[in-house]
Design an enzyme around this catalytic site. Structure first.
Site, PDB file in Angstrom:
ATOM      1  N   THR A  17       4.061   3.399  -3.790  1.00  0.00           N
ATOM      2  CA  THR A  17       2.904   3.447  -4.701  1.00  0.00           C
ATOM      3  C   THR A  17       2.188   4.794  -4.620  1.00  0.00           C
ATOM      4  O   THR A  17       2.250   5.461  -3.593  1.00  0.00           O
ATOM      5  CB  THR A  17       1.938   2.327  -4.263  1.00  0.00           C
ATOM      6  OG1 THR A  17       2.600   1.090  -4.461  1.00  0.00           O
ATOM      7  CG2 THR A  17       0.642   2.333  -5.020  1.00  0.00           C
ATOM      8  N   ARG A  56       5.358 -11.426 -10.462  1.00  0.00           N
ATOM      9  CA  ARG A  56       4.490 -11.179  -9.306  1.00  0.00           C
ATOM     10  C   ARG A  56       3.658  -9.908  -9.533  1.00  0.00           C
ATOM     11  O   ARG A  56       4.163  -8.886  -9.995  1.00  0.00           O
ATOM     12  CB  ARG A  56       5.371 -11.021  -8.061  1.00  0.00           C
ATOM     13  CG  ARG A  56       4.626 -10.611  -6.792  1.00  0.00           C
ATOM     14  CD  ARG A  56       4.695  -9.117  -6.544  1.00  0.00           C
ATOM     15  NE  ARG A  56       4.184  -8.753  -5.234  1.00  0.00           N
ATOM     16  CZ  ARG A  56       3.834  -7.521  -4.900  1.00  0.00           C
ATOM     17  NH1 ARG A  56       3.946  -6.532  -5.760  1.00  0.00           N
ATOM     18  NH2 ARG A  56       3.373  -7.245  -3.691  1.00  0.00           N
ATOM     19  N   GLY A  89       0.963  -7.329  -7.448  1.00  0.00           N
ATOM     20  CA  GLY A  89       0.504  -7.021  -6.091  1.00  0.00           C
ATOM     21  C   GLY A  89      -0.971  -6.659  -6.046  1.00  0.00           C
ATOM     22  O   GLY A  89      -1.749  -7.012  -6.933  1.00  0.00           O
ATOM     23  N   ASP A  90      -1.330  -5.942  -5.021  1.00  0.00           N
ATOM     24  CA  ASP A  90      -2.740  -5.578  -4.801  1.00  0.00           C
ATOM     25  C   ASP A  90      -3.206  -4.396  -5.656  1.00  0.00           C
ATOM     26  O   ASP A  90      -4.399  -4.251  -5.932  1.00  0.00           O
ATOM     27  CB  ASP A  90      -2.950  -5.212  -3.326  1.00  0.00           C
ATOM     28  CG  ASP A  90      -2.080  -4.014  -2.933  1.00  0.00           C
ATOM     29  OD1 ASP A  90      -0.857  -4.036  -3.218  1.00  0.00           O
ATOM     30  OD2 ASP A  90      -2.612  -3.052  -2.359  1.00  0.00           O
ATOM     31  N   THR A 127      -1.818   1.342  -0.167  1.00  0.00           N
ATOM     32  CA  THR A 127      -0.391   1.145  -0.407  1.00  0.00           C
ATOM     33  C   THR A 127       0.163   0.295   0.720  1.00  0.00           C
ATOM     34  O   THR A 127      -0.222   0.468   1.876  1.00  0.00           O
ATOM     35  CB  THR A 127       0.372   2.487  -0.494  1.00  0.00           C
ATOM     36  OG1 THR A 127       1.767   2.193  -0.627  1.00  0.00           O
ATOM     37  CG2 THR A 127       0.151   3.366   0.720  1.00  0.00           C
TER      38      THR A 127
END
Ligand code: ASP
Length: 342
Positions: A209, A237, A239-240, A260
């Site tokens: 990332t 999905r 992610g954050d 990351t």
């Protein structure tokens, strides 16, 4: 005698005023303690070991990080905003196939690319994010458009793409995101999956990332993060990285953060916000707050990754609990690029 007493009182008052002014002055200036601008970036954390790196690859990453810093620095130095610095710097990293963001994004289980990004302004806590998009060339620019041109914070999938296309954001065919290197690593992971899927899996080892946090001459902090997520991800999905408070956070009162790592942990521990809170309520500095969350809380939980942190005085921390993290920062006095552990 009276004159003498008055003189002493005046001196005492002058001293008190000076001290009060010094305490109030959090605005960055150009002395050693308070750089007038600063930017910190990352290009992902993971098992990045010198012994596995060729000179050529190391040079390519170092050059890309260096160029990214120069893009942001030029904007900040000339009085541009931290929002422009973060967006343009991340655009450059998104366009580079070296990083897991934009061109170079990892592949999903179904051999597609789904990109996530977010951006937050520290002066008013406004934020924008997109998730699961695959026709937006530069997701961080779409996140900025959500922030500036909508009343929402987070848009996903087709809706986010429709919104972006209505606002002059560059759209591409999904095939734009294909890179052989990422496709091969998906294949490798799928092959492993049919035999043994373990900690040796690439998914847990490399998080590519990208992120940037900048402080401009006006004293505003902006943080942004952009990613392709994790290789072999399924079921849309997310992610954050596009989640405000998890992968990205900015507040002029505390700091800007971009993370990351293994997103599920960063979401559950609200990592970016936790770092800001440690500063706000725990009175910690950027280093202490980063260490607490990344090197203690996350390590105890088993979450791998790192973060970049920048406060309004230009203080920077780049904690990570993996073998390495592509990272660097620039301010009027310094330019630093690092890959491995010190
Ligand atoms: N945090 C990202 C995610 O979980 C992955 C990464 O940082 O490489 O989607």
């Amino acid at each position: 005698m009276i004159r003498m007493v008055l003189f002493i009182i005046t001196l005492l008052l002058m001293g008190a005023c000076k001290e009060a002014n010094q305490q109030k002055s959090h605005h960055p200036s150009n002395d050693d303690q308070f750089p007038m601008y600063a930017m910190v970036i990352h290009g992902g954390a993971g098992t990045i070991l010198k012994k596995n790196m060729t000179d050529e690859k190391e040079k390519a990453y170092t050059n890309a990080l260096n160029e990214a810093l120069s893009i942001g620095e030029k904007i900040l130095k000339n009085g541009g905003t931290s929002a422009d610095a973060v967006e343009k710097t991340i655009n450059y990293l998104e366009n580079s196939p070296l990083f897991n963001a934009g061109k170079g994004a990892v592949f999903t289980h179904h051999e597609t690319n789904e990109l996530d990004a977010s951006l937050m302004y520290g002066n008013d806590l406004s934020a924008g994010a997109v998730g699961g998009v695959n026709t937006i060339k530069n997701p961080i620019s779409a996140a900025r458009t959500v922030l500036e041109k909508s009343e929402h914070v987070f848009m996903v999938g087709k809706g986010a793409e429709e919104f972006a296309s209505l606002h002059d954001i560059e759209m591409v065919d999904p095939s734009y995101f294909y890179t052989e290197r990422r496709y091969k690593s998906l294949k490798r992971i799928k092959d492993q999956e049919s035999t043994e899927l373990s900690e040796s899996d690439d998914v847990n080892k490399k998080h590519g990332t990208v992120g940037a946090v900048a402080l401009d001459l006006q004293g505003n902090i902006v943080a942004g993060t952009s990613t392709g997520g994790m290789t072999n991800k399924k079921y849309n999905r997310i992610g954050d990285s596009p989640i405000i408070g998890a992968g990205t956070y900015a507040n002029n009162k505390t700091c800007g953060v971009s993370c990351t790592g293994h997103g599920e942990f960063f979401i559950r521990y609200a990592v970016a916000h936790a770092i800001s809170s440690a500063m706000e309520y725990g009175n910690m500095n950027v280093q202490e707050a980063g260490d607490l969350v990344i090197n203690q809380q996350l390590v105890e939980a088993g979450g791998t990754g790192g973060a970049i942190i920048l406060d309004q005085n230009g203080n920077i921390a780049m904690p990570f609990n993996t073998e390495g993290m592509y990272r660097g920062y620039v301010n009027p006095h310094d330019r630093v690029i690092k890959i491995y552990k010190d």
